[in-house]
Design a protein around this motif. Structure first.
Motif, short mmCIF file in Angstrom:
data_model
loop_
_atom_site.label_atom_id
_atom_site.label_comp_id
_atom_site.label_asym_id
_atom_site.label_seq_id
_atom_site.Cartn_x
_atom_site.Cartn_y
_atom_site.Cartn_z
N GLY A 90 87.54 51.37 57.36
CA GLY A 90 87.79 52.66 56.78
C GLY A 90 87.73 53.82 57.69
O GLY A 90 88.09 55.12 57.55
N GLU A 91 87.33 53.54 59.08
CA GLU A 91 87.08 54.86 60.19
C GLU A 91 88.29 54.95 60.67
O GLU A 91 89.12 53.98 61.34
N ARG A 92 88.71 56.38 61.19
CA ARG A 92 90.09 56.76 61.77
C ARG A 92 89.54 57.23 63.09
O ARG A 92 88.73 58.16 63.21
N ARG A 93 89.99 56.60 64.02
CA ARG A 93 89.62 56.90 65.47
C ARG A 93 91.00 57.06 66.32
O ARG A 93 92.02 56.38 66.38
N ALA A 94 90.60 57.87 67.24
CA ALA A 94 91.84 58.09 68.39
C ALA A 94 91.02 58.05 70.01
O ALA A 94 90.03 58.49 69.99
N ALA A 95 91.68 57.06 70.80
CA ALA A 95 90.87 57.03 71.81
C ALA A 95 92.08 57.00 73.10
O ALA A 95 93.10 56.33 73.23
N VAL A 96 91.97 58.18 73.85
CA VAL A 96 92.91 58.40 74.65
C VAL A 96 92.50 58.82 76.27
O VAL A 96 93.25 59.58 77.06
N ASP A 97 91.40 58.63 76.47
CA ASP A 97 90.66 58.90 77.74
C ASP A 97 91.43 58.20 78.96
O ASP A 97 91.56 56.79 78.64
N PHE A 98 91.67 58.65 80.12
CA PHE A 98 92.12 58.07 81.24
C PHE A 98 90.89 57.34 81.93
O PHE A 98 89.79 58.01 81.98
N ILE A 99 91.03 56.35 82.27
CA ILE A 99 90.23 55.44 83.15
C ILE A 99 90.68 55.23 84.41
O ILE A 99 91.32 54.28 84.44
#
Ligand code: SAH
Ligand code: SF4
Ligand code: F3S
Length: 441
Positions: free
Chosen positions: A121-130
């Motif tokens: 039920g957790e909402r996440r955004a991951a948009v870091d450049f590696i």
């Protein structure tokens, strides 16, 4: 969790996204998600998005809209990846409240963890450049995918910053994959039955240039060409400014390298090319085209054209038409200029009216249609080596591609799928050729 969970992926945009979607499927398989072609049965729906033009971005929002009501009817997770995800990040979670997760173009490897969190039920955004090379090696190779043709990513990102283009902002800096790894992947693919590879990158010609000790793109082509059992090599996309004499020589030297190059000019006027920050003049572009035609007579040249770029006058536009005629493209993709966030051209003066732009687009497409029909007609009566890729959409014919990347439909035994056959061309259509089987090679 018991029982099999189902994953549906919808892919918009370019081949890079298609390739990323394959990686997503492979990564989530280890999380217990099996692929399905039926979105209404899926436990997880991933939408891989494109933002290269405004229209592409709008398409994503209207596609996501349809899940709003469906979410009330049954339980499933909805994730967005790709270039709109990269561009919007957290904002996308706010704008689309029925969305469960957002992952950027550098964050595929975080997906298993993000999906587990979403299941809780957790909402996440991951948009870091590696910006390191490791992320290119993180992915399981899709060796199980069948077929005689395979796309192989050789580099990611783009450092060119053409003034109209959002790709450098959503795909990040240019990174080349190690040549040893690429060659090994292709060797394994060939052992599994692959006969043709297409090397993939936003700008493959600058492969290796920023990695000390790495091969150049021409060097990479020579290494791949030495792989026994591989019959054909293609690559896409090429930036004209980075086509080296050594790369042109490959077209003369390497018989496995197919007689086709996608070489987008974008425009024919020096003023517009300069404002587009393309890094070449009309004359330089035409000189490279002439050198390619000399190195490999009969090479098919395709390209991309943008009309209605800010400040484009009727005279600039006429130069685009005349460039098309000088090159005599086999085919092109043509686009109306679309202002994109963050890009330099979005702030340029001289916006061309929509009606004018559309009219120019029509003229470009009309000219190209005639040239394509003429080119296709020129193949009638010739014999072409065709790598058979599958059954045509209507299901009653085989289809495959010529060395020059033209699609040919012809009657034949489905057992021929995956092999190279000789086909005599009997008819040219606007989008394909019709032929008949002569001998099996
Ligand atoms: N890396 C590739 C592909 C880039 S996107 C290359 O450099 O060729 C594919 C095509 O979309 C481009 O070649 C260009 O013709 C078109 N394009 C990109 N940004 C655009 C924009 N803002 N408006 C209209 N067309 C665009
Ligand atoms: Fe965009 Fe130019 Fe890079 Fe192609 S080379 S992806 S058009 S910035
Ligand atoms: Fe679109 Fe991203 Fe490809 S913007 S064209 S999916 S790199």
């Amino acid at each position: 969790m018991t029982g099999e969970k189902l994953l549906y992926i919808e892919t918009f945009g370019c081949q890079m996204n298609v390739s990323d979607s394959e990686k997503v499927a492979a990564l989530l398989k280890s999380e217990g998600y099996a692929p399905t072609a039926d979105s209404s049965a899926a436990d997880l729906i991933i939408v891989n998005t494109c933002s290269v033009r405004e229209k592409a971005e709008h398409k994503v929002y209207s596609y996501l809209g349809r899940f709003r009501g469906l979410k009330r009817e049954r339980r499933f997770l909805l994730g967005v990846g790709g270039c709109v995800a990269q561009q919007e990040g957290e904002r996308l979670l706010k704008r689309v409240p029925w969305l469960d997760l957002v992952f950027g173009t550098h964050n595929l490897h975080l997906l298993p963890e993000m999906v587990r969190a979403a299941e809780q039920g957790e909402r996440r955004a991951a948009v870091d450049f590696i910006d390191n090379e490791t992320r290119l090696d993180l992915f399981p190779r899709a060796d199980e995918a069948g077929g005689a043709t395979r796309f192989v990513t050789v580099m990611q990102g783009c450092d060119n910053f053409c003034s109209y283009c959002i790709v450098p902002y959503v795909r990040g800096r240019e990174i080349s994959r190690r040549s040893a790894e690429i060659v090994e992947e292709i060797r394994n693919a060939v052992a599994a039955g692959v006969r043709e590879v297409t090397l993939l990158g936003q700008n493959v010609n600058s492969y290796g240039l920023k990695t000390p000790g790495e091969l150049t793109f021409a060097g990479l082509l020579r290494e791949i060409s030495a792989i026994d059992g591989l019959e054909r090599i293609r690559f896409t996309t090429s930036h004209p400014k980075d086509i080296s004499p050594d790369l042109i020589a490959c077209f003369a030297e390497l018989p496995k390298l197919c007689a086709h190059i996608h070489l987008p000019a974008q425009a024919g006027s020096d003023i517009i090319l300069e404002r587009m920050n393309r890094g070449y003049s009309r004359q330089e572009y035409l000189a490279k085209v002439a050198a390619l035609k000399a190195a490999r007579p009969g090479i098919q040249i395709t390209g991309d054209i943008i009309v209605g770029f800010p400040g484009e006058t009727e005279d600039d536009f006429l130069q685009t038409l005349s460039l098309m005629e000088e090159v005599r493209y086999t085919d092109i993709f043509s686009f109306a200029y679309s202002p994109r966030p963050e890009t330099a051209a979005a702030a340029f003066a001289g916006r061309v009216a929509r009606k004018e732009t559309q009219e120019r687009l029509d003229r470009v497409q009309e000219l190209q249609r005639d040239m394509t029909i003429e080119r296709h007609a020129g193949f009638v009566g010739t014999c072409q080596a065709v790598l058979v890729e599958g059954m045509s959409k209507r299901g009653d014919q085989l289809y495959g591609r010529t060395d020059g990347n033209l699609i040919v439909n012809f009657a034949g035994d489905p057992a021929l799928i995956g092999s190279l056959v000789d086909v005599r061309i009997t008819r040219g259509y606007p989008n394909s050729l019709l032929g008949e089987l002569t001998t099996v090679q």
